[in-house]
Enzyme design. Structure first.
Site, PDB file in Angstrom:
ATOM      1  N   HIS A   1      34.902  40.212  15.598  1.00  0.00           N
ATOM      2  CA  HIS A   1      34.740  38.958  15.006  1.00  0.00           C
ATOM      3  C   HIS A   1      33.752  38.098  15.914  1.00  0.00           C
ATOM      4  O   HIS A   1      34.115  36.653  16.125  1.00  0.00           O
ATOM      5  CB  HIS A   1      35.978  38.127  14.771  1.00  0.00           C
ATOM      6  CG  HIS A   1      37.077  38.668  14.102  1.00  0.00           C
ATOM      7  ND1 HIS A   1      38.393  38.423  13.770  1.00  0.00           N
ATOM      8  CD2 HIS A   1      36.627  39.682  12.830  1.00  0.00           C
ATOM      9  CE1 HIS A   1      38.936  39.150  12.826  1.00  0.00           C
ATOM     10  NE2 HIS A   1      37.979  39.955  12.232  1.00  0.00           N
TER      11      HIS A   1
HETATM   12  C1  LIG Z   1      34.147  47.010  11.688  1.00  0.00           C
HETATM   13  C2  LIG Z   1      34.381  45.755  11.228  1.00  0.00           C
HETATM   14  C3  LIG Z   1      35.547  45.164  10.562  1.00  0.00           C
HETATM   15  C4  LIG Z   1      35.825  43.893  10.139  1.00  0.00           C
HETATM   16  N1  LIG Z   1      36.887  43.424   9.428  1.00  0.00           N
HETATM   17  C5  LIG Z   1      36.945  42.151   8.961  1.00  0.00           C
HETATM   18  C6  LIG Z   1      37.962  41.867   7.918  1.00  0.00           C
HETATM   19  O1  LIG Z   1      38.896  42.696   7.458  1.00  0.00           O
HETATM   20  N2  LIG Z   1      37.900  40.615   7.629  1.00  0.00           N
HETATM   21  C7  LIG Z   1      36.978  39.645   7.790  1.00  0.00           C
HETATM   22  O2  LIG Z   1      37.016  38.482   7.286  1.00  0.00           O
HETATM   23  N3  LIG Z   1      35.943  40.075   8.762  1.00  0.00           N
HETATM   24  C8  LIG Z   1      36.071  41.081   9.120  1.00  0.00           C
HETATM   25  N4  LIG Z   1      34.989  41.574  10.154  1.00  0.00           N
HETATM   26  C9  LIG Z   1      33.752  40.581  10.615  1.00  0.00           C
HETATM   27  C10 LIG Z   1      32.770  40.058   9.446  1.00  0.00           C
HETATM   28  O3  LIG Z   1      32.321  41.185   8.729  1.00  0.00           O
HETATM   29  C11 LIG Z   1      31.853  39.335  10.001  1.00  0.00           C
HETATM   30  O4  LIG Z   1      32.176  38.292  10.879  1.00  0.00           O
HETATM   31  C12 LIG Z   1      30.732  38.719   9.031  1.00  0.00           C
HETATM   32  O5  LIG Z   1      30.332  40.067   8.125  1.00  0.00           O
HETATM   33  C13 LIG Z   1      29.488  38.372   9.773  1.00  0.00           C
HETATM   34  O6  LIG Z   1      28.638  38.089   9.064  1.00  0.00           O
HETATM   35  P1  LIG Z   1      27.112  37.808   9.172  1.00  0.00           P
HETATM   36  O7  LIG Z   1      26.222  37.361   8.017  1.00  0.00           O
HETATM   37  O8  LIG Z   1      27.212  36.695  10.539  1.00  0.00           O
HETATM   38  O9  LIG Z   1      26.204  39.001  10.013  1.00  0.00           O
HETATM   39  P2  LIG Z   1      26.299  40.637   9.253  1.00  0.00           P
HETATM   40  O10 LIG Z   1      27.059  40.647   8.110  1.00  0.00           O
HETATM   41  O11 LIG Z   1      26.714  41.469  10.449  1.00  0.00           O
HETATM   42  O12 LIG Z   1      24.747  40.681   8.872  1.00  0.00           O
HETATM   43  C14 LIG Z   1      23.545  40.577   9.752  1.00  0.00           C
HETATM   44  C15 LIG Z   1      22.616  41.492   9.182  1.00  0.00           C
HETATM   45  O13 LIG Z   1      21.309  41.163   9.934  1.00  0.00           O
HETATM   46  C16 LIG Z   1      20.648  42.390   9.988  1.00  0.00           C
HETATM   47  N5  LIG Z   1      19.980  42.363  11.425  1.00  0.00           N
HETATM   48  C17 LIG Z   1      20.102  42.175  12.428  1.00  0.00           C
HETATM   49  N6  LIG Z   1      19.237  42.119  13.343  1.00  0.00           N
HETATM   50  C18 LIG Z   1      17.915  42.190  12.491  1.00  0.00           C
HETATM   51  C19 LIG Z   1      16.752  42.152  12.493  1.00  0.00           C
HETATM   52  N7  LIG Z   1      16.090  42.047  13.608  1.00  0.00           N
HETATM   53  N8  LIG Z   1      15.816  42.308  11.706  1.00  0.00           N
HETATM   54  C20 LIG Z   1      16.355  42.618  10.272  1.00  0.00           C
HETATM   55  N9  LIG Z   1      17.616  42.538   9.986  1.00  0.00           N
HETATM   56  C21 LIG Z   1      18.357  42.393  11.110  1.00  0.00           C
HETATM   57  C22 LIG Z   1      21.969  43.423  10.260  1.00  0.00           C
HETATM   58  O14 LIG Z   1      21.481  44.788   9.946  1.00  0.00           O
HETATM   59  C23 LIG Z   1      22.955  42.922   9.036  1.00  0.00           C
HETATM   60  O15 LIG Z   1      22.743  43.756   7.959  1.00  0.00           O
HETATM   61  C24 LIG Z   1      34.843  42.853  10.573  1.00  0.00           C
HETATM   62  C25 LIG Z   1      33.588  43.371  11.331  1.00  0.00           C
HETATM   63  C26 LIG Z   1      33.222  44.612  11.398  1.00  0.00           C
HETATM   64  C27 LIG Z   1      32.189  45.166  12.213  1.00  0.00           C
END
Ligand SMILES: Cc1cc2nc3c(=O)[nH]c(=O)nc-3n(C[C@H](O)[C@H](O)[C@H](O)COP(=O)(O)OP(=O)(O)OC[C@H]3O[C@@H](n4cnc5c(N)ncnc54)[C@H](O)[C@@H]3O)c2cc1C
Length: 546
Positions: free
Chosen positions: A471
């Site tokens: 997280h």
């Molecule tokens: C294994 C795991 C289990 C989890 N379990 C839970 C759960 O059960 N419940 C819950 O609420 N949360 C859970 N989480 C946490 C939750 O999924 C994250 O907090 C949330 O998805 C974050 O969203 P975000 O949009 O910030 O980032 P992300 O969803 O990680 O999205 C970031 C995106 O940006 C892309 N990216 C990165 N750098 C670049 C670049 N330079 N150029 C282009 N694209 C790029 C990545 O490939 C990715 O697709 C879990 C996370 C993981 C990894």
């Protein structure tokens, strides 16, 4: 250079919502850039597929932290999704809004528009809540399923144990009484993962004004002075943005892109040989994450270990899933738990607990991490301090956008966090000692939990075995004070124009529970703010002539 109105970097939990909302109505040309590939694998849709995905380097960034002094100098693996849907396509789907108090802290940092009453109404628009008997409430795209009729029978012992200790029970940890032993709701629809990619992006992909480029990692943001003008891909291709570039690359990706683009702590940029576009020491700072410690209890009754370890059991579960979209494959591994106070006198829940009717370990083999179910009947009992106060940081090692940054979690750096780690284990020990849990667990061999004699041993155990629950947040945190934050309360990067960050990195502080729901809520709210800003600008500035 191809021109778009909005460029969203990262098609993760946040980015998919932004892309859909900004392209709705056809007014703006929106480009969504994602470093990874598609989310079409069946393992993404089948909830139990989580166990396979997070260790698969084909669809994840396999980051590693530096040695963490607070965790016995261990390094930890921090997987993040690298595919459409981001981490929301590989996560365990536990859906927690967070506790109201979390957002009062957001309001204190970023302004009243991020307080509980405001964000609650955004959650209401995000979700369709489905009860165990199929009744629905709300009409948002993200389906939040009550699975209390489907969890493993052994979960009953969890509620009996809580009752014995006089702990509260919560019917819904996202409802008006969120504290207490509970069955976690999950974001699935008809037994399939309901990520923001599936629920928001997929239906919008047919729009002629929304372009998604997969396998397109962004190298850097392009500036003209302090004005953001576009982005450049690692391949060298460039795109220009007439309105905003919005970073949604996650809590590791977003600060990394800012830093390699010359926005960040001066010393870090200088060390990497980068020209400084705007110096802000907070970029990559203030990192917060949840740590959990898990204890395996051998049971006298069958658990999911017995159902899912043998090949025959796997085949039967697959058949049940194919036939009815039900059974263990349709559920998260995290079935029960809840937000609880380790001591009655505390003002709010300080622990998030898990009672999972399965026990497993991670094993590395052939370059990927596999989840191996234990060869005996077992459950996992875990505690996770809900609101850690330690803050770590993320810093680039060089100007190379593909080199993984340094991640320093700085775990257990505060006395509060060390006390909370011990308090959680004490609570688990009390639960272990109930007749409800004793009735279904074996004394021999004694569980690691039973063997812990005092606070020192508990803290040592936490230091030696606790691990991230994936997280990371707060590395581009939102705040009104420019000297302590990266973006303002409208998610605009301080000191620069035409640039926003919208993802888990902009949390002012980590919420008490799992971070996916708050990230999606934040993205939905951000899309309102971006569209409102545009509408306000149109009232004051005439549209440029073609
Ligand atoms: C294994 C795991 C289990 C989890 N379990 C839970 C759960 O059960 N419940 C819950 O609420 N949360 C859970 N989480 C946490 C939750 O999924 C994250 O907090 C949330 O998805 C974050 O969203 P975000 O949009 O910030 O980032 P992300 O969803 O990680 O999205 C970031 C995106 O940006 C892309 N990216 C990165 N750098 C670049 C670049 N330079 N150029 C282009 N694209 C790029 C990545 O490939 C990715 O697709 C879990 C996370 C993981 C990894």
């Amino acid at each position: 250079m191809e021109r778009y109105d909005y460029i969203v970097v990262g098609a993760g939990s946040a980015g998919c919502i932004l892309a859909e909302r900004l392209s709705r109505g056809g007014q703006f040309q929106v480009l969504l850039l994602e470093a990874g590939g598609s989310d079409s694998s069946p393992w993404v849709s089948v909830p139990i597929g989580y166990a396979r995905l997070h260790g698969d380097p084909g669809c994840t960034w396999q980051y590693w932290t530096e040695d963490d002094p607070g965790l016995d100098n261990r390094r930890a693996r921090w997987p993040r999704g690298r595919l459409v849907g981001g981490s929301g396509s590989i996560n365990a789907m536990v859906y927690c809004r967070g506790l109201p108090g979390d957002f009062e802290d957001w309001a204190a940092a970023a302004g009243p528009e991020w307080g509980w009453e405001k964000v609650k109404s955004v959650y209401d628009r995000l979700e369709t809540r489905v009860s165990a008997n199929g009744e629905t409430e709300g009409d948002g795209p993200i389906c939040v399923q009550d699975v209390s009729d489907r969890v493993h029978p052994l979960c009953r012992s969890w509620f009996e144990a809580a009752h014995e200790l006089g702990l509260p029970v919560s019917k819904n940890c996202n409802g008006p009484l969120p504290e207490g032993a509970t069955v976690y709701r999950i974001n699935t629809r008809n037994g399939r993962r309901c990520s923001s990619a599936k629920a928001y992006l997929k239906p919008a992909l047919g729009r002629s004004n929304l372009t998604l480029f997969k396998r397109s990692p962004v190298r850097r943001i392009l500036f003209d002075g302090r004005k953001t003008v576009g982005v450049e891909l690692v391949s060298g291709q460039k795109f220009s943005a007439q309105r905003d570039v919005i970073l949604s690359a996650g809590a590791i990706g977003s600060p990394q892109i800012l830093q390699v683009s010359g926005v960040g702590p001066g010393a870090v940029l200088q060390k990497a040989g980068l020209p400084i576009v705007f110096e802000n020491a907070n970029v990559g700072g203030h990192l917060q994450d949840h740590l959990a410690i898990s204890y395996t209890l051998r049971t006298t009754r069958p658990t999911l270990n017995d159902a899912l370890r043998p090949l025959l059991g796997q085949a039967l579960a697959a058949l049940e899933y194919a036939w009815s979209r039900k059974g263990p494959l349709s559920l998260s591994v995290n079935q029960c738990g809840g937000f609880l106070r380790s001591e009655q006198h505390l003002p709010r829940a300080d622990q998030q607990l898990y009672f999972n009717p399965i026990s497993y370990r991670f094993r590395e083999a052939g370059g990927r991490v596999r989840t191996e179910i234990d060869p005996f009947s077992g459950v996992s009992l875990c505690s996770q301090p809900a609101r850690p106060t330690s803050r770590g940081r993320i810093e680039i090692r060089s100007a190379d956008p593909l080199q993984h940054p340094e991640i320093r979690p700085n775990s257990l750096a505060t006395e509060e966090d060390r006390t909370s780690a011990v308090a959680g284990i004490r609570l688990l020990k009390r639960l272990l000692d109930t007749s409800a849990i004793r009735a279904v667990t074996q004394d021999t061999p004694p569980s690691g939990l039973a063997a812990l004699a005092d606070d020192d041993e508990m803290l040592d155990d936490f230091r030696m075995r606790a691990s991230t629950v994936f997280h990371p947040t707060c590395t581009c945190r939102m705040g009104r004070d420019e000297t302590t934050s990266v973006v303002d309360s409208r998610l605009k990067v301080h000191g620069l124009s035409g640039l926003r960050v919208v993802d888990a990195s902009t949390f002012p502080n980590i919420t008490s529970g799992n971070t996916n729901a708050p990230t999606m809520m934040l993205a939905l709210r951000a899309s309102d703010l971006i569209l409102n800003d545009h509408a306000r600008m149109r009232q004051t500035i005439p549209e440029p002539a073609e």
